[in-house]
Design an enzyme around this catalytic site. Sequence first.
Site, short mmCIF file in Angstrom:
data_model
loop_
_atom_site.label_atom_id
_atom_site.label_comp_id
_atom_site.label_asym_id
_atom_site.label_seq_id
_atom_site.Cartn_x
_atom_site.Cartn_y
_atom_site.Cartn_z
N LYS A 1 0.41 -0.09 15.11
CA LYS A 1 1.77 -0.17 15.63
C LYS A 1 2.07 -1.37 16.52
CE LYS A 1 3.20 3.12 13.35
NZ LYS A 1 3.72 2.55 12.12
N HIS B 1 0.84 -1.19 0.00
CA HIS B 1 0.00 0.00 0.00
C HIS B 1 0.87 1.25 0.00
CE1 HIS B 1 -4.23 -1.49 1.34
NE2 HIS B 1 -3.62 -2.39 0.55
N PRO C 1 -4.71 0.50 18.66
CA PRO C 1 -4.46 0.01 17.30
C PRO C 1 -4.58 1.08 16.21
CG PRO C 1 -6.54 -0.81 18.13
CD PRO C 1 -5.86 -0.14 19.28
N TYR D 1 3.79 6.43 10.21
CA TYR D 1 2.96 5.29 9.80
C TYR D 1 3.81 4.19 9.13
CZ TYR D 1 -1.37 2.91 8.42
OH TYR D 1 -2.39 2.01 8.28
N TYR E 1 -9.37 5.70 7.51
CA TYR E 1 -9.62 5.98 8.93
C TYR E 1 -10.59 7.15 8.97
CZ TYR E 1 -5.26 3.39 9.99
OH TYR E 1 -4.27 2.45 10.10
P1 FAS Z 1 1.36 -11.68 22.22
O1 FAS Z 1 0.36 -11.26 23.24
O2 FAS Z 1 0.97 -11.82 20.81
O3 FAS Z 1 2.00 -13.10 22.64
C1 FAS Z 1 2.28 -13.36 24.00
C2 FAS Z 1 2.26 -14.87 24.18
O4 FAS Z 1 2.62 -15.14 25.55
C3 FAS Z 1 0.88 -15.48 23.96
O5 FAS Z 1 0.92 -16.50 22.99
C4 FAS Z 1 0.48 -15.99 25.34
O6 FAS Z 1 -0.26 -17.21 25.27
C5 FAS Z 1 1.82 -16.19 26.02
N1 FAS Z 1 1.71 -16.11 27.48
C6 FAS Z 1 1.02 -15.22 28.22
N2 FAS Z 1 1.11 -15.54 29.54
C7 FAS Z 1 1.87 -16.67 29.62
C8 FAS Z 1 2.32 -17.49 30.69
N3 FAS Z 1 1.95 -17.24 31.95
N4 FAS Z 1 3.09 -18.57 30.41
C9 FAS Z 1 3.46 -18.84 29.12
N5 FAS Z 1 3.07 -18.11 28.06
C10 FAS Z 1 2.28 -17.03 28.31
N6 FAS Z 1 -1.59 -4.60 16.66
C11 FAS Z 1 -1.58 -3.97 15.47
O7 FAS Z 1 -0.52 -3.54 15.02
N7 FAS Z 1 -2.74 -3.80 14.76
C12 FAS Z 1 -3.93 -4.30 15.21
O8 FAS Z 1 -4.95 -4.16 14.56
C13 FAS Z 1 -3.97 -4.97 16.45
N8 FAS Z 1 -5.14 -5.49 16.93
C14 FAS Z 1 -5.13 -6.14 18.13
C15 FAS Z 1 -6.32 -6.69 18.65
C16 FAS Z 1 -6.32 -7.36 19.88
C17 FAS Z 1 -7.61 -7.94 20.42
C18 FAS Z 1 -5.13 -7.47 20.62
C19 FAS Z 1 -5.10 -8.16 21.96
C20 FAS Z 1 -3.95 -6.94 20.12
C21 FAS Z 1 -3.95 -6.27 18.87
N9 FAS Z 1 -2.77 -5.74 18.34
C22 FAS Z 1 -2.75 -5.10 17.15
C23 FAS Z 1 -1.53 -5.85 19.06
C24 FAS Z 1 -0.93 -7.22 18.85
O9 FAS Z 1 -0.78 -7.44 17.48
C25 FAS Z 1 0.34 -7.30 19.63
O10 FAS Z 1 1.13 -6.12 19.48
C26 FAS Z 1 1.20 -8.49 19.26
O11 FAS Z 1 0.43 -9.65 19.39
C27 FAS Z 1 2.39 -8.49 20.19
O12 FAS Z 1 3.06 -9.70 20.07
P2 FAS Z 1 3.75 -10.38 21.35
O13 FAS Z 1 4.62 -9.35 22.02
O14 FAS Z 1 4.35 -11.63 20.86
O15 FAS Z 1 2.57 -10.65 22.37
C1 PHB Z 2 -6.34 -4.23 10.67
O1 PHB Z 2 -6.39 -4.47 9.45
O2 PHB Z 2 -6.67 -5.07 11.55
C2 PHB Z 2 -5.87 -2.86 11.13
C3 PHB Z 2 -5.30 -2.01 10.20
C4 PHB Z 2 -4.86 -0.76 10.62
C5 PHB Z 2 -4.99 -0.39 11.95
C6 PHB Z 2 -5.56 -1.25 12.88
C7 PHB Z 2 -6.00 -2.51 12.46
O3 PHB Z 2 -4.56 0.85 12.35
#
Ligand code: FAS
Ligand code: PHB
Length: 392
Positions: free
Chosen positions: A299, A76, A295, A386, A204
Amino acid sequence: MTKTIRTQVCIVGSGPSGLLLSQLLANAGIDSIVLDRRDRAYIESRIRAGVLEQGTVTALEDAGVADRLHREGLKHEGFDLAFDGDRHRIDIAALTGKTVTVYGQTEVTKDLFDSRFAQGQPFLFSVADVALHDLKTDAPHATLTHDGQPIRIDCDWIAGCDGFHGPCRQSIPSDVLQTYERVYPFGWLGVMVEQPPVSHELIYANHARGFALASQRSQTRSRYYVQCDLNDDIANWSDDRFWEELKLRLGPVADDLQTGESFEKSIAPLRSFVAEPMRYGRMCLAGDAAHIVPPTGAKGLNLAVADIRLLSRALIAHYGGNGTHIDTYSETVLRRVWKVERFSWQLSTLMHQFPDASPFEKRMQRAEFDYIASSEAASRTIAENYVGLPLD
Ligand code: FAS
Ligand code: PHB
Protein backbone atom coordinates in the site's frame (compact mmCIF):
# COMPACT_ATOMS: atom_id res chain seq x y z
CA MET A 1 23.35 37.11 -1.60
CA THR A 2 20.06 35.19 -1.44
CA LYS A 3 18.53 34.23 -4.77
CA THR A 4 14.71 34.49 -4.79
CA ILE A 5 12.53 32.24 -6.95
CA ARG A 6 8.78 32.67 -7.39
CA THR A 7 6.39 29.78 -8.17
CA GLN A 8 2.80 28.79 -7.45
CA VAL A 9 3.51 25.48 -5.64
CA CYS A 10 6.80 24.61 -3.94
CA ILE A 11 7.07 20.81 -3.81
CA VAL A 12 9.53 19.43 -1.23
CA GLY A 13 10.54 15.90 -2.24
CA SER A 14 11.06 14.29 -5.65
CA GLY A 15 9.85 10.76 -4.89
CA PRO A 16 6.66 9.42 -6.49
CA SER A 17 4.47 11.89 -4.54
CA GLY A 18 6.35 15.02 -5.54
CA LEU A 19 6.95 13.93 -9.11
CA LEU A 20 3.33 12.95 -9.75
CA LEU A 21 2.04 16.16 -8.17
CA SER A 22 4.29 18.32 -10.35
CA GLN A 23 3.07 16.43 -13.43
CA LEU A 24 -0.65 16.72 -12.62
CA LEU A 25 -0.28 20.42 -11.77
CA ALA A 26 1.69 21.10 -14.96
CA ASN A 27 -1.02 19.36 -17.01
CA ALA A 28 -3.45 21.89 -15.48
CA GLY A 29 -1.16 24.85 -16.24
CA ILE A 30 0.00 25.35 -12.65
CA ASP A 31 3.73 25.90 -12.19
CA SER A 32 5.84 24.37 -9.44
CA ILE A 33 9.42 23.76 -8.44
CA VAL A 34 10.55 20.41 -7.01
CA LEU A 35 13.29 20.23 -4.37
CA ASP A 36 15.19 17.18 -3.19
CA ARG A 37 18.17 16.60 -0.95
CA ARG A 38 19.24 13.77 -3.28
CA ASP A 39 19.81 13.74 -7.03
CA ARG A 40 17.87 11.95 -9.76
CA ALA A 41 20.22 8.97 -10.03
CA TYR A 42 20.00 8.25 -6.30
CA ILE A 43 16.22 8.59 -6.22
CA GLU A 44 15.80 6.28 -9.23
CA SER A 45 18.13 3.70 -7.67
CA ARG A 46 15.93 3.11 -4.60
CA ILE A 47 14.25 -0.31 -4.81
CA ARG A 48 10.84 -0.17 -3.14
CA ALA A 49 7.26 -0.98 -4.16
CA GLY A 50 6.28 -3.49 -6.80
CA VAL A 51 2.47 -3.65 -7.01
CA LEU A 52 0.22 -0.91 -8.45
CA GLU A 53 -3.49 -0.64 -7.64
CA GLN A 54 -5.83 0.05 -10.54
CA GLY A 55 -6.29 3.58 -9.17
CA THR A 56 -2.55 4.15 -9.37
CA VAL A 57 -2.51 2.99 -12.99
CA THR A 58 -5.39 5.41 -13.69
CA ALA A 59 -3.47 8.26 -12.05
CA LEU A 60 -0.39 7.55 -14.19
CA GLU A 61 -2.60 7.38 -17.30
CA ASP A 62 -4.17 10.74 -16.37
CA ALA A 63 -0.66 12.12 -15.90
CA GLY A 64 0.28 10.88 -19.38
CA VAL A 65 3.15 8.68 -18.19
CA ALA A 66 1.67 5.16 -18.48
CA ASP A 67 2.85 4.05 -21.95
CA ARG A 68 5.78 1.90 -20.74
CA LEU A 69 3.69 0.68 -17.80
CA HIS A 70 1.15 -0.70 -20.26
CA ARG A 71 3.91 -2.27 -22.37
CA GLU A 72 5.93 -3.82 -19.56
CA GLY A 73 3.63 -4.07 -16.52
CA LEU A 74 2.23 -7.49 -15.59
CA LYS A 75 -1.51 -7.62 -14.89
CA HIS A 76 -2.34 -9.92 -11.98
CA GLU A 77 -5.83 -11.30 -11.30
CA GLY A 78 -5.12 -12.88 -7.95
CA PHE A 79 -2.58 -13.81 -5.27
CA ASP A 80 -2.14 -16.61 -2.73
CA LEU A 81 -2.30 -16.55 1.03
CA ALA A 82 -0.50 -19.56 2.51
CA PHE A 83 -0.66 -20.67 6.12
CA ASP A 84 1.50 -23.53 7.40
CA GLY A 85 1.47 -25.05 3.91
CA ASP A 86 -2.25 -24.58 3.20
CA ARG A 87 -2.88 -22.16 0.32
CA HIS A 88 -5.90 -20.06 -0.63
CA ARG A 89 -6.06 -17.96 -3.79
CA ILE A 90 -7.70 -14.55 -3.49
CA ASP A 91 -9.30 -14.21 -6.93
CA ILE A 92 -9.30 -10.41 -7.05
CA ALA A 93 -10.61 -10.25 -10.63
CA ALA A 94 -13.65 -12.46 -9.90
CA LEU A 95 -14.30 -10.86 -6.50
CA THR A 96 -13.89 -7.19 -7.50
CA GLY A 97 -13.77 -7.00 -11.31
CA LYS A 98 -10.37 -5.29 -10.92
CA THR A 99 -6.72 -6.29 -11.22
CA VAL A 100 -3.36 -5.06 -9.93
CA THR A 101 -0.25 -4.44 -12.03
CA VAL A 102 3.26 -5.58 -11.14
CA TYR A 103 5.56 -2.70 -12.15
CA GLY A 104 8.36 -1.48 -9.87
CA GLN A 105 8.34 1.91 -8.14
CA THR A 106 11.76 2.39 -9.68
CA GLU A 107 10.14 2.28 -13.13
CA VAL A 108 7.30 4.63 -12.10
CA THR A 109 9.88 7.11 -10.84
CA LYS A 110 11.92 6.85 -14.06
CA ASP A 111 8.82 7.41 -16.20
CA LEU A 112 7.83 10.47 -14.17
CA PHE A 113 11.36 11.91 -14.25
CA ASP A 114 11.56 11.39 -18.02
CA SER A 115 8.30 13.28 -18.51
CA ARG A 116 9.17 16.11 -16.11
CA PHE A 117 12.58 16.64 -17.67
CA ALA A 118 11.12 16.54 -21.20
CA GLN A 119 8.62 19.24 -20.19
CA GLY A 120 11.23 21.46 -18.54
CA GLN A 121 10.08 21.06 -14.93
CA PRO A 122 12.27 23.18 -12.62
CA PHE A 123 14.15 21.01 -10.09
CA LEU A 124 16.67 21.78 -7.36
CA PHE A 125 18.57 18.61 -6.43
CA SER A 126 21.08 18.06 -3.63
CA VAL A 127 19.57 20.88 -1.58
CA ALA A 128 20.19 21.34 2.15
CA ASP A 129 18.71 23.21 5.12
CA VAL A 130 15.15 23.30 3.78
CA ALA A 131 12.98 25.35 6.14
CA LEU A 132 9.38 26.56 5.76
CA HIS A 133 8.11 29.99 6.78
CA ASP A 134 4.84 31.96 7.08
CA LEU A 135 2.71 28.87 6.60
CA LYS A 136 -0.30 30.54 8.24
CA THR A 137 -0.26 33.38 5.72
CA ASP A 138 -1.29 33.30 2.03
CA ALA A 139 2.35 34.02 1.09
CA PRO A 140 4.44 31.18 2.52
CA HIS A 141 8.06 30.69 1.51
CA ALA A 142 10.82 28.11 1.78
CA THR A 143 14.50 28.76 2.40
CA LEU A 144 17.32 26.35 1.54
CA THR A 145 20.85 26.16 0.26
CA HIS A 146 21.82 24.82 -3.14
CA ASP A 147 25.43 24.59 -4.30
CA GLY A 148 26.30 26.62 -1.21
CA GLN A 149 23.99 29.46 -2.29
CA PRO A 150 21.13 30.62 -0.05
CA ILE A 151 17.78 30.46 -1.89
CA ARG A 152 14.29 31.70 -1.02
CA ILE A 153 11.23 30.30 -2.80
CA ASP A 154 8.11 32.49 -2.66
CA CYS A 155 4.92 30.57 -3.42
CA ASP A 156 1.18 30.20 -2.78
CA TRP A 157 1.36 26.61 -1.45
CA ILE A 158 3.97 24.20 -0.14
CA ALA A 159 3.50 20.46 -0.77
CA GLY A 160 5.25 18.31 1.83
CA CYS A 161 6.20 15.26 -0.25
CA ASP A 162 9.47 14.77 1.63
CA GLY A 163 8.94 11.29 3.04
CA PHE A 164 9.10 10.04 6.61
CA HIS A 165 12.36 11.82 7.52
CA GLY A 166 11.71 15.14 5.80
CA PRO A 167 11.27 18.60 7.41
CA CYS A 168 7.69 19.38 6.34
CA ARG A 169 5.76 17.36 8.95
CA GLN A 170 8.13 18.80 11.56
CA SER A 171 7.01 22.29 10.52
CA ILE A 172 3.61 21.71 12.11
CA PRO A 173 3.72 23.05 15.70
CA SER A 174 3.87 20.29 18.34
CA ASP A 175 0.66 21.55 19.95
CA VAL A 176 -1.13 21.02 16.61
CA LEU A 177 0.55 17.86 15.29
CA GLN A 178 -0.78 14.49 16.48
CA THR A 179 0.98 11.24 15.56
CA TYR A 180 -0.06 7.60 15.89
CA GLU A 181 2.42 4.74 15.61
CA ARG A 182 2.79 0.98 15.84
CA VAL A 183 6.29 -0.48 15.42
CA TYR A 184 6.28 -4.21 14.56
CA PRO A 185 8.70 -6.54 16.38
CA PHE A 186 10.36 -7.78 13.16
CA GLY A 187 11.67 -6.58 9.80
CA TRP A 188 11.62 -7.74 6.16
CA LEU A 189 14.78 -8.96 4.45
CA GLY A 190 14.30 -8.34 0.72
CA VAL A 191 16.26 -9.82 -2.17
CA MET A 192 16.20 -9.18 -5.93
CA VAL A 193 17.42 -11.86 -8.35
CA GLU A 194 17.56 -12.15 -12.14
CA GLN A 195 15.60 -15.42 -12.27
CA PRO A 196 12.03 -16.23 -13.38
CA PRO A 197 9.48 -15.97 -10.54
CA VAL A 198 8.67 -19.17 -8.65
CA SER A 199 4.96 -18.55 -9.28
CA HIS A 200 3.03 -16.52 -11.88
CA GLU A 201 1.24 -14.73 -9.00
CA LEU A 202 2.36 -13.40 -5.60
CA ILE A 203 2.42 -15.72 -2.59
CA TYR A 204 2.18 -14.38 0.98
CA ALA A 205 3.10 -17.15 3.42
CA ASN A 206 2.83 -17.42 7.20
CA HIS A 207 5.03 -20.32 8.31
CA ALA A 208 6.05 -21.32 11.85
CA ARG A 209 9.55 -20.03 10.98
CA GLY A 210 8.18 -16.68 9.86
CA PHE A 211 6.58 -14.73 7.00
CA ALA A 212 7.75 -15.00 3.40
CA LEU A 213 6.65 -13.28 0.19
CA ALA A 214 7.30 -14.39 -3.38
CA SER A 215 6.94 -11.39 -5.69
CA GLN A 216 8.37 -10.30 -9.03
CA ARG A 217 9.32 -7.41 -11.30
CA SER A 218 9.09 -9.17 -14.69
CA GLN A 219 9.07 -12.66 -16.26
CA THR A 220 12.83 -12.83 -15.63
CA ARG A 221 13.30 -10.83 -12.43
CA SER A 222 12.02 -11.91 -9.00
CA ARG A 223 11.65 -10.16 -5.65
CA TYR A 224 11.53 -12.21 -2.45
CA TYR A 225 11.20 -11.33 1.24
CA VAL A 226 11.50 -13.20 4.53
CA GLN A 227 10.58 -11.90 7.98
CA CYS A 228 13.69 -11.34 10.06
CA ASP A 229 14.58 -10.09 13.53
CA LEU A 230 14.22 -6.35 13.96
CA ASN A 231 17.94 -5.93 14.66
CA ASP A 232 19.20 -8.58 12.26
CA ASP A 233 22.30 -7.79 10.26
CA ILE A 234 22.43 -8.25 6.50
CA ALA A 235 25.91 -9.75 6.97
CA ASN A 236 24.21 -12.74 8.64
CA TRP A 237 22.35 -13.55 5.43
CA SER A 238 24.34 -15.20 2.66
CA ASP A 239 22.37 -15.95 -0.50
CA ASP A 240 22.48 -19.65 0.37
CA ARG A 241 20.98 -19.04 3.81
CA PHE A 242 18.27 -16.83 2.28
CA TRP A 243 17.27 -19.38 -0.40
CA GLU A 244 17.19 -22.21 2.14
CA GLU A 245 14.96 -20.19 4.50
CA LEU A 246 12.66 -19.05 1.70
CA LYS A 247 12.17 -22.65 0.51
CA LEU A 248 11.29 -23.80 4.03
CA ARG A 249 8.71 -21.04 4.45
CA LEU A 250 7.13 -21.25 0.97
CA GLY A 251 6.81 -25.04 1.12
CA PRO A 252 6.35 -27.38 -1.89
CA VAL A 253 5.72 -24.54 -4.35
CA ALA A 254 9.41 -23.65 -3.88
CA ASP A 255 10.55 -27.03 -5.22
CA ASP A 256 10.85 -25.22 -8.58
CA LEU A 257 12.45 -22.08 -7.09
CA GLN A 258 15.21 -20.80 -9.38
CA THR A 259 17.87 -19.25 -7.16
CA GLY A 260 20.93 -17.26 -8.08
CA GLU A 261 23.19 -14.44 -6.97
CA SER A 262 21.12 -11.62 -5.47
CA PHE A 263 21.85 -8.14 -6.80
CA GLU A 264 19.97 -6.28 -4.06
CA LYS A 265 19.64 -7.31 -0.42
CA SER A 266 18.27 -5.05 2.33
CA ILE A 267 16.42 -5.12 5.63
CA ALA A 268 13.48 -2.74 6.23
CA PRO A 269 11.67 -2.20 9.54
CA LEU A 270 7.87 -2.35 9.64
CA ARG A 271 5.75 0.37 11.15
CA SER A 272 2.27 1.86 10.97
CA PHE A 273 2.36 5.64 11.33
CA VAL A 274 -0.08 8.49 10.76
CA ALA A 275 0.35 12.24 11.32
CA GLU A 276 -2.65 14.53 11.66
CA PRO A 277 -3.55 17.05 10.29
CA MET A 278 -2.31 16.69 6.71
CA ARG A 279 -2.72 20.40 6.12
CA TYR A 280 -1.34 23.30 8.14
CA GLY A 281 -2.07 26.74 6.71
CA ARG A 282 -0.64 26.83 3.18
CA MET A 283 1.27 23.53 3.56
CA CYS A 284 -0.25 20.16 2.67
CA LEU A 285 1.39 16.79 3.42
CA ALA A 286 1.17 13.79 1.08
CA GLY A 287 2.66 10.29 0.97
CA ASP A 288 5.25 9.02 3.42
CA ALA A 289 5.61 12.54 4.88
CA ALA A 290 2.25 11.91 6.56
CA HIS A 291 1.94 8.16 6.90
CA ILE A 292 3.76 4.84 6.77
CA VAL A 293 2.23 1.39 6.28
CA PRO A 294 3.88 -2.03 6.69
CA PRO A 295 4.56 -3.33 3.13
CA THR A 296 2.39 -6.45 3.70
CA GLY A 297 -0.61 -4.93 1.94
CA ALA A 298 1.45 -3.39 -0.92
CA LYS A 299 0.00 0.00 0.00
CA GLY A 300 2.82 2.51 0.57
CA LEU A 301 3.26 3.77 -2.97
CA ASN A 302 -0.43 3.36 -3.77
CA LEU A 303 -1.50 5.41 -0.75
CA ALA A 304 0.94 8.15 -1.73
CA VAL A 305 -0.55 8.25 -5.22
CA ALA A 306 -4.10 8.42 -3.82
CA ASP A 307 -3.06 11.38 -1.64
CA ILE A 308 -1.66 13.15 -4.70
CA ARG A 309 -4.83 12.53 -6.72
CA LEU A 310 -6.79 14.28 -3.95
CA LEU A 311 -4.21 17.05 -3.41
CA SER A 312 -3.84 17.85 -7.12
CA ARG A 313 -7.66 17.94 -7.46
CA ALA A 314 -7.82 20.35 -4.51
CA LEU A 315 -5.05 22.68 -5.76
CA ILE A 316 -6.40 22.74 -9.32
CA ALA A 317 -9.88 23.60 -7.98
CA HIS A 318 -8.35 26.30 -5.74
CA TYR A 319 -6.68 27.98 -8.72
CA GLY A 320 -9.99 27.69 -10.54
CA GLY A 321 -11.67 29.69 -7.76
CA ASN A 322 -13.21 26.77 -5.80
CA GLY A 323 -11.67 26.30 -2.34
CA THR A 324 -13.95 23.44 -1.21
CA HIS A 325 -11.54 20.55 -1.82
CA ILE A 326 -8.47 22.24 -0.33
CA ASP A 327 -10.49 23.27 2.74
CA THR A 328 -11.52 19.63 3.30
CA TYR A 329 -8.28 18.02 2.03
CA SER A 330 -6.97 16.84 5.40
CA GLU A 331 -10.32 15.43 6.54
CA THR A 332 -10.97 13.71 3.19
CA VAL A 333 -7.51 12.21 2.71
CA LEU A 334 -7.17 11.00 6.30
CA ARG A 335 -10.48 9.10 6.11
CA ARG A 336 -8.94 6.92 3.38
CA VAL A 337 -5.48 6.83 4.99
CA TRP A 338 -6.91 5.24 8.14
CA LYS A 339 -8.81 2.60 6.15
CA VAL A 340 -5.61 1.64 4.34
CA GLU A 341 -3.68 1.63 7.61
CA ARG A 342 -6.30 -0.77 8.97
CA PHE A 343 -5.93 -3.21 6.05
CA SER A 344 -2.11 -3.11 6.17
CA TRP A 345 -2.19 -3.71 9.94
CA GLN A 346 -4.76 -6.52 9.57
CA LEU A 347 -2.77 -8.39 6.90
CA SER A 348 0.49 -7.88 8.80
CA THR A 349 -1.10 -9.22 11.99
CA LEU A 350 -2.47 -12.24 10.12
CA MET A 351 0.65 -13.17 8.15
CA HIS A 352 3.60 -12.79 10.56
CA GLN A 353 4.99 -14.76 13.49
CA PHE A 354 4.93 -12.45 16.53
CA PRO A 355 7.67 -13.34 19.04
CA ASP A 356 5.45 -12.71 22.07
CA ALA A 357 2.19 -14.14 20.67
CA SER A 358 0.15 -16.22 23.11
CA PRO A 359 -1.16 -19.68 22.08
CA PHE A 360 -4.61 -18.07 21.83
CA GLU A 361 -3.34 -15.36 19.46
CA LYS A 362 -1.70 -18.02 17.28
CA ARG A 363 -5.01 -19.87 17.07
CA MET A 364 -6.76 -16.61 16.18
CA GLN A 365 -4.37 -16.22 13.22
CA ARG A 366 -5.18 -19.73 12.00
CA ALA A 367 -8.90 -19.22 12.52
CA GLU A 368 -8.82 -15.98 10.50
CA PHE A 369 -6.99 -17.71 7.64
CA ASP A 370 -9.53 -20.58 7.71
CA TYR A 371 -12.40 -18.07 7.73
CA ILE A 372 -10.98 -16.18 4.72
CA ALA A 373 -10.37 -19.46 2.88
CA SER A 374 -13.93 -20.67 3.52
CA SER A 375 -15.93 -17.46 3.03
CA GLU A 376 -16.41 -15.61 -0.25
CA ALA A 377 -17.42 -12.54 1.76
CA ALA A 378 -14.21 -12.64 3.80
CA SER A 379 -12.11 -13.16 0.67
CA ARG A 380 -13.91 -10.24 -0.99
CA THR A 381 -12.98 -7.88 1.85
CA ILE A 382 -9.31 -8.82 1.38
CA ALA A 383 -9.64 -8.45 -2.39
CA GLU A 384 -11.37 -5.05 -2.38
CA ASN A 385 -8.69 -3.59 -0.11
CA TYR A 386 -5.86 -5.14 -2.11
CA VAL A 387 -7.02 -3.74 -5.48
CA GLY A 388 -7.55 -0.33 -3.84
CA LEU A 389 -10.45 1.39 -2.07
CA PRO A 390 -12.39 4.17 -3.82
CA LEU A 391 -10.63 7.54 -3.81
CA ASP A 392 -13.18 9.28 -1.55
P1 FAS B 1 9.64 9.09 -0.70
O1 FAS B 1 10.28 8.78 0.61
O2 FAS B 1 9.70 8.11 -1.80
O3 FAS B 1 10.27 10.45 -1.29
C1 FAS B 1 10.56 11.52 -0.41
C2 FAS B 1 11.65 12.36 -1.06
O4 FAS B 1 11.88 13.49 -0.21
C3 FAS B 1 12.97 11.61 -1.19
O5 FAS B 1 13.44 11.61 -2.52
C4 FAS B 1 13.91 12.36 -0.25
O6 FAS B 1 15.24 12.44 -0.74
C5 FAS B 1 13.26 13.74 -0.17
N1 FAS B 1 13.61 14.44 1.08
C6 FAS B 1 13.63 13.94 2.33
N2 FAS B 1 14.08 14.89 3.19
C7 FAS B 1 14.35 16.00 2.46
C8 FAS B 1 14.84 17.30 2.75
N3 FAS B 1 15.20 17.63 4.00
N4 FAS B 1 14.99 18.20 1.75
C9 FAS B 1 14.63 17.87 0.47
N5 FAS B 1 14.17 16.65 0.11
C10 FAS B 1 14.03 15.73 1.11
N6 FAS B 1 5.60 0.53 -0.61
C11 FAS B 1 4.90 -0.44 -1.23
O7 FAS B 1 3.77 -0.20 -1.65
N7 FAS B 1 5.43 -1.69 -1.40
C12 FAS B 1 6.69 -2.00 -0.98
O8 FAS B 1 7.16 -3.11 -1.15
C13 FAS B 1 7.46 -1.00 -0.33
N8 FAS B 1 8.72 -1.26 0.10
C14 FAS B 1 9.43 -0.27 0.71
C15 FAS B 1 10.75 -0.50 1.16
C16 FAS B 1 11.48 0.51 1.79
C17 FAS B 1 12.89 0.24 2.27
C18 FAS B 1 10.89 1.77 2.00
C19 FAS B 1 11.65 2.88 2.71
C20 FAS B 1 9.60 2.02 1.57
C21 FAS B 1 8.87 1.00 0.92
N9 FAS B 1 7.57 1.23 0.45
C22 FAS B 1 6.86 0.26 -0.17
C23 FAS B 1 6.94 2.51 0.64
C24 FAS B 1 7.42 3.48 -0.42
O9 FAS B 1 7.17 2.93 -1.68
C25 FAS B 1 6.77 4.79 -0.18
O10 FAS B 1 5.38 4.65 0.11
C26 FAS B 1 6.91 5.76 -1.34
O11 FAS B 1 8.27 5.89 -1.64
C27 FAS B 1 6.29 7.07 -0.92
O12 FAS B 1 6.63 8.05 -1.84
P2 FAS B 1 6.90 9.56 -1.36
O13 FAS B 1 5.75 10.00 -0.51
O14 FAS B 1 7.24 10.31 -2.57
O15 FAS B 1 8.13 9.47 -0.36
C1 PHB C 1 7.31 -6.16 -3.93
O1 PHB C 1 7.24 -6.75 -5.02
O2 PHB C 1 8.31 -5.47 -3.58
C2 PHB C 1 6.15 -6.26 -2.97
C3 PHB C 1 4.96 -6.83 -3.41
C4 PHB C 1 3.89 -6.91 -2.53
C5 PHB C 1 4.02 -6.45 -1.24
C6 PHB C 1 5.21 -5.88 -0.79
C7 PHB C 1 6.29 -5.79 -1.67
O3 PHB C 1 2.96 -6.55 -0.37
